[in-house]
Design a protein around this motif. Structure first.
Motif, PDB file in Angstrom:
ATOM      1  N   VAL A 120      46.619  39.979  36.915  1.00  0.00           N
ATOM      2  CA  VAL A 120      47.088  40.702  38.349  1.00  0.00           C
ATOM      3  C   VAL A 120      46.299  41.579  38.941  1.00  0.00           C
ATOM      4  O   VAL A 120      46.018  41.381  40.064  1.00  0.00           O
ATOM      5  CB  VAL A 120      48.589  41.191  38.057  1.00  0.00           C
ATOM      6  CG1 VAL A 120      49.111  42.149  39.211  1.00  0.00           C
ATOM      7  CG2 VAL A 120      49.545  40.032  37.707  1.00  0.00           C
ATOM      8  N   LYS A 121      45.666  42.273  38.018  1.00  0.00           N
ATOM      9  CA  LYS A 121      44.672  43.307  38.323  1.00  0.00           C
ATOM     10  C   LYS A 121      43.389  42.504  38.983  1.00  0.00           C
ATOM     11  O   LYS A 121      42.655  43.313  39.894  1.00  0.00           O
ATOM     12  CB  LYS A 121      43.965  44.003  36.981  1.00  0.00           C
ATOM     13  CG  LYS A 121      45.389  44.800  36.649  1.00  0.00           C
ATOM     14  CD  LYS A 121      45.037  45.715  35.039  1.00  0.00           C
ATOM     15  CE  LYS A 121      43.577  46.552  35.187  1.00  0.00           C
ATOM     16  NZ  LYS A 121      43.746  47.119  33.889  1.00  0.00           N
ATOM     17  N   THR A 122      42.836  41.436  38.502  1.00  0.00           N
ATOM     18  CA  THR A 122      41.640  40.777  39.000  1.00  0.00           C
ATOM     19  C   THR A 122      42.007  39.918  40.047  1.00  0.00           C
ATOM     20  O   THR A 122      41.315  39.755  41.105  1.00  0.00           O
ATOM     21  CB  THR A 122      41.100  40.290  37.922  1.00  0.00           C
ATOM     22  OG1 THR A 122      41.947  39.279  37.067  1.00  0.00           O
ATOM     23  CG2 THR A 122      40.567  41.132  36.711  1.00  0.00           C
ATOM     24  N   PHE A 123      43.212  39.151  40.205  1.00  0.00           N
ATOM     25  CA  PHE A 123      43.239  37.977  41.321  1.00  0.00           C
ATOM     26  C   PHE A 123      44.044  38.785  42.274  1.00  0.00           C
ATOM     27  O   PHE A 123      43.842  38.285  43.532  1.00  0.00           O
ATOM     28  CB  PHE A 123      44.076  37.137  40.584  1.00  0.00           C
ATOM     29  CG  PHE A 123      43.685  36.419  39.459  1.00  0.00           C
ATOM     30  CD1 PHE A 123      42.250  36.214  39.178  1.00  0.00           C
ATOM     31  CD2 PHE A 123      44.585  35.820  38.401  1.00  0.00           C
ATOM     32  CE1 PHE A 123      41.718  35.785  37.708  1.00  0.00           C
ATOM     33  CE2 PHE A 123      43.928  34.846  37.426  1.00  0.00           C
ATOM     34  CZ  PHE A 123      42.581  35.017  37.180  1.00  0.00           C
ATOM     35  N   ASP A 195      33.547  42.724  41.445  1.00  0.00           N
ATOM     36  CA  ASP A 195      33.185  43.104  42.865  1.00  0.00           C
ATOM     37  C   ASP A 195      32.577  42.427  43.789  1.00  0.00           C
ATOM     38  O   ASP A 195      32.417  42.669  45.006  1.00  0.00           O
ATOM     39  CB  ASP A 195      32.579  44.657  42.718  1.00  0.00           C
ATOM     40  CG  ASP A 195      33.532  45.564  42.075  1.00  0.00           C
ATOM     41  OD1 ASP A 195      34.642  45.516  42.065  1.00  0.00           O
ATOM     42  OD2 ASP A 195      32.882  46.232  41.209  1.00  0.00           O
ATOM     43  N   SER A 196      32.137  41.242  43.319  1.00  0.00           N
ATOM     44  CA  SER A 196      31.333  40.535  44.217  1.00  0.00           C
ATOM     45  C   SER A 196      31.931  39.669  45.438  1.00  0.00           C
ATOM     46  O   SER A 196      33.094  39.179  45.124  1.00  0.00           O
ATOM     47  CB  SER A 196      30.463  39.307  43.401  1.00  0.00           C
ATOM     48  OG  SER A 196      31.205  38.468  42.869  1.00  0.00           O
ATOM     49  N   LEU A 197      31.409  39.283  46.394  1.00  0.00           N
ATOM     50  CA  LEU A 197      31.949  38.498  47.552  1.00  0.00           C
ATOM     51  C   LEU A 197      32.453  37.177  47.103  1.00  0.00           C
ATOM     52  O   LEU A 197      33.496  36.691  47.462  1.00  0.00           O
ATOM     53  CB  LEU A 197      31.195  38.618  48.584  1.00  0.00           C
ATOM     54  CG  LEU A 197      31.507  38.006  50.016  1.00  0.00           C
ATOM     55  CD1 LEU A 197      32.940  38.607  50.515  1.00  0.00           C
ATOM     56  CD2 LEU A 197      30.745  37.992  51.252  1.00  0.00           C
ATOM     57  N   ASN A 200      35.448  36.897  45.009  1.00  0.00           N
ATOM     58  CA  ASN A 200      36.508  37.170  45.600  1.00  0.00           C
ATOM     59  C   ASN A 200      36.826  36.073  46.533  1.00  0.00           C
ATOM     60  O   ASN A 200      38.165  35.832  46.947  1.00  0.00           O
ATOM     61  CB  ASN A 200      36.704  38.489  46.490  1.00  0.00           C
ATOM     62  CG  ASN A 200      36.629  39.787  45.548  1.00  0.00           C
ATOM     63  OD1 ASN A 200      37.879  40.032  45.226  1.00  0.00           O
ATOM     64  ND2 ASN A 200      35.722  40.579  45.243  1.00  0.00           N
ATOM     65  N   ARG A 201      35.943  35.315  47.271  1.00  0.00           N
ATOM     66  CA  ARG A 201      36.361  34.170  47.852  1.00  0.00           C
ATOM     67  C   ARG A 201      36.771  33.050  47.015  1.00  0.00           C
ATOM     68  O   ARG A 201      37.687  32.185  47.494  1.00  0.00           O
ATOM     69  CB  ARG A 201      34.784  33.720  48.635  1.00  0.00           C
ATOM     70  CG  ARG A 201      34.640  34.586  49.851  1.00  0.00           C
ATOM     71  CD  ARG A 201      33.291  34.300  50.740  1.00  0.00           C
ATOM     72  NE  ARG A 201      33.440  34.931  51.689  1.00  0.00           N
ATOM     73  CZ  ARG A 201      32.091  34.981  52.389  1.00  0.00           C
ATOM     74  NH1 ARG A 201      31.016  34.241  51.827  1.00  0.00           N
ATOM     75  NH2 ARG A 201      31.877  35.661  53.617  1.00  0.00           N
TER      76      ARG A 201
END
Length: 278
Positions: A120-123, A195-197, A200-201
């Motif tokens: 949950v924290k990461t996704f 933290d990378s784009l 996250n994409r």
């Protein structure tokens, strides 16, 4: 507005100007009242449209037993959530009910661990932060500091509203995303840059892909994929493609879902971007 149905002393159902069913809440708003009588506008604290398509009776039964004070915490969390997320009004009831039951659990020293806390924290970082915000509000009002596991439980309700899926499906979707990201980490012996784009994409893509999979729907596209393009990607991104092949086999084995060439292509591109700075 006239009362159509009394839920409890603090909540009633009525119709708004557009003839939509709405829940109107306020301290003692229904005390001493009967169906058909006017609502005292000075007592109204919160009004929202009752646009719950499924399990309407379940939500209304939940609301009957929820003290108004817990709804005030939910309102603050939802107000903050709406600054960057699209959520529906059913969240008021489900989130308030969980806050209510979690506080009662903590009073009885019943503390639950959330086995998907890390995921949950990461996704879902935005939703998780809203869960932490709710814990701050609870501590401020009741003097109870809950563990971060509870923030993840609350986040699931926010995600459920945001994705228009029930909480049980969100658990399944989260576990699905974890399995695929584990395949990538194991294949390349790496950890993600959270933290990378690119990361996250990738997670965003997996979230939407998981919703389609759990609906058993294929990806929709206005144009059919040129098979030559996938062949080019296979040659250009050999290792990412082989990794996606492992993901493909896992999905077919566990979920009986066959990836389309288009889905394989997009997953390959995402994986290639993630490992580009490995």
């Amino acid at each position: 507005m006239k009362i159509r149905k009394i839920l409890n002393n603090n909540a009633v159902i009525t119709l708004n100007d557009r003839k939509e069913e709405v829940i109107v809440m306020g301290k003692g708003i229904a005390y001493g009242k009967r169906t058909g009588q006017d609502i005292d506008g000075d007592r109204v604290i919160k009004t929202y449209v009752l646009n719950i398509k499924n399990s309407k009776d379940k939500y209304l039964n939940m609301l009957k037993d929820i003290p108004l004070e817990y709804m005030e915490i939910s309102s603050k969390v939802i107000e903050k959530a709406r600054e960057e997320l699209k959520i529906d009004d059913s969240l008021y009831i489900s989130l308030t009910d969980h806050i209510h039951t979690s506080i009662e659990r903590y009073k009885d020293k019943l503390i639950l661990k959330n086995h998907l806390l890390y995921e949950v924290k990461t996704f879902y970082p935005k939703e998780y932060k809203l869960g932490l915000y709710a814990l701050d509000l609870i501590e401020e009002k009741y003097g109870i500091r809950m563990q971060n596991d509870e923030a993840a439980f609350l986040a699931f309700h926010i995600i459920s509203s945001e994705m228009n899926r029930n909480v049980e499906e969100i658990y399944g979707i989260t576990d699905f995303i974890r399995s695929l990201t584990d395949i990538v980490k194991d294949y390349f012996h790496m950890e993600f840059d959270l933290d990378s784009l690119a990361y996250n994409r990738f997670i965003t893509h997996l979230r939407f892909f998981a919703v389609r999979l759990f609906k058993n729907q294929s990806a929709s596209s206005n144009e059919s994929l040129d098979n030559d393009l996938l062949e080019i990607m296979k040659e250009k991104y050999v290792e990412p493609y082989l990794c996606v092949s492992k993901m493909q086999n896992y999905i077919q084995k566990v979920y009986s879902y066959v990836l389309s060439d288009e889905e394989v292509l997009y997953l390959t591109i995402h994986v290639a971007k993630i490992i580009s700075k490995k």
